[in-house]
Design a protein around this motif. Structure first.
Motif, PDB file in Angstrom:
ATOM      1  N   UNK A  24      48.288  60.756  65.033  1.00 28.24           N
ATOM      2  CA  UNK A  24      48.358  62.025  65.650  1.00 28.24           C
ATOM      3  C   UNK A  24      49.335  62.050  66.984  1.00 28.24           C
ATOM      4  N   UNK A  25      50.310  63.000  67.196  1.00 24.14           N
ATOM      5  CA  UNK A  25      51.251  62.814  68.143  1.00 24.14           C
ATOM      6  C   UNK A  25      50.603  63.054  69.528  1.00 24.14           C
ATOM      7  N   UNK A  26      49.696  64.110  69.501  1.00 22.82           N
ATOM      8  CA  UNK A  26      49.006  64.451  70.614  1.00 22.82           C
ATOM      9  C   UNK A  26      47.960  63.546  71.203  1.00 22.82           C
ATOM     10  N   UNK A  27      47.073  62.981  70.341  1.00 19.53           N
ATOM     11  CA  UNK A  27      46.214  62.108  70.711  1.00 19.53           C
ATOM     12  C   UNK A  27      46.112  60.865  70.237  1.00 19.53           C
ATOM     13  N   UNK A  28      47.197  60.320  69.627  1.00 21.11           N
ATOM     14  CA  UNK A  28      47.510  58.790  69.214  1.00 21.11           C
ATOM     15  C   UNK A  28      46.258  58.528  68.340  1.00 21.11           C
ATOM     16  N   UNK A  29      45.447  59.288  67.747  1.00 19.39           N
ATOM     17  CA  UNK A  29      44.329  58.893  66.792  1.00 19.39           C
ATOM     18  C   UNK A  29      44.848  58.756  65.389  1.00 19.39           C
ATOM     19  N   UNK A  30      44.357  57.499  64.731  1.00 15.72           N
ATOM     20  CA  UNK A  30      44.683  57.077  63.604  1.00 15.72           C
ATOM     21  C   UNK A  30      44.616  58.037  62.567  1.00 15.72           C
ATOM     22  N   UNK A  31      45.383  58.397  61.650  1.00 14.87           N
ATOM     23  CA  UNK A  31      45.350  59.227  60.604  1.00 14.87           C
ATOM     24  C   UNK A  31      45.250  58.508  58.933  1.00 14.87           C
ATOM     25  N   UNK A  32      46.092  57.442  58.930  1.00 17.92           N
ATOM     26  CA  UNK A  32      46.087  57.129  57.332  1.00 17.92           C
ATOM     27  C   UNK A  32      47.218  55.815  57.293  1.00 17.92           C
ATOM     28  N   UNK A  33      46.972  54.989  56.367  1.00 13.97           N
ATOM     29  CA  UNK A  33      47.896  54.274  56.013  1.00 13.97           C
ATOM     30  C   UNK A  33      48.350  54.624  54.565  1.00 13.97           C
ATOM     31  N   UNK A  34      49.846  54.418  54.381  1.00 10.77           N
ATOM     32  CA  UNK A  34      50.300  54.885  53.305  1.00 10.77           C
ATOM     33  C   UNK A  34      51.123  53.463  52.650  1.00 10.77           C
ATOM     34  N   UNK A  35      50.818  53.085  51.692  1.00  3.28           N
ATOM     35  CA  UNK A  35      51.378  51.804  51.156  1.00  3.28           C
ATOM     36  C   UNK A  35      52.849  52.071  50.672  1.00  3.28           C
ATOM     37  N   UNK A  36      53.831  51.156  51.062  1.00  8.28           N
ATOM     38  CA  UNK A  36      55.246  51.192  50.583  1.00  8.28           C
ATOM     39  C   UNK A  36      55.297  50.618  49.205  1.00  8.28           C
ATOM     40  N   UNK A  37      56.010  51.716  48.443  1.00  7.13           N
ATOM     41  CA  UNK A  37      56.381  51.214  46.987  1.00  7.13           C
ATOM     42  C   UNK A  37      57.597  50.554  46.794  1.00  7.13           C
ATOM     43  N   UNK A  38      58.543  50.610  47.668  1.00  4.97           N
ATOM     44  CA  UNK A  38      59.858  49.983  47.632  1.00  4.97           C
ATOM     45  C   UNK A  38      60.286  49.354  48.840  1.00  4.97           C
TER      46      UNK A  38
END
Length: 93
Positions: A19-33
């Motif tokens: 999150x930009x405002x709080x710097x709270x972690x949201x998620x990880x997105x695996x890279x496919x390429x």
């Protein structure tokens, strides 16, 4: 946070979202390429990190690198980093 390089287990490159405002972690997105050479040419990777184990902030100028990924970037709401994540080893039960 940099990857623990003492554990030689498998890794995967991911986009971490905060999150930009709080710097709270949201998620990880695996890279496919992921192509190490393309990413190193795009990001300012220092000589002491040849495998890109550190994290690198993603900005709108990096978007051509992610065109084949299914990621909806919202730079006004989130901060994004490309980094390594340890792949969980499946336990043999």
């Amino acid at each position: 946070m940099a990857l623990d390089t003492e554990d030689p287990g498998p890794i995967q490159r991911v986009v971490s979202v905060f999150e930009k405002e709080s710097s709270q972690f949201v998620k990880l997105i695996p890279l496919q390429h992921f192509s190490l050479e393309k990413y190193k040419a795009t990001f300012d990777v220092p000589a002491n990190d040849p495998s890109m184990h550190e994290f690198y902030e993603i900005s709108p100028e990096h978007m051509p690198l992610f065109r084949d990924e299914n990621i909806g970037f919202a730079f006004d709401e989130h901060i994004y980093y490309v980094e390594c994540a340890r792949i969980e080893k499946e336990s043999s039960a």
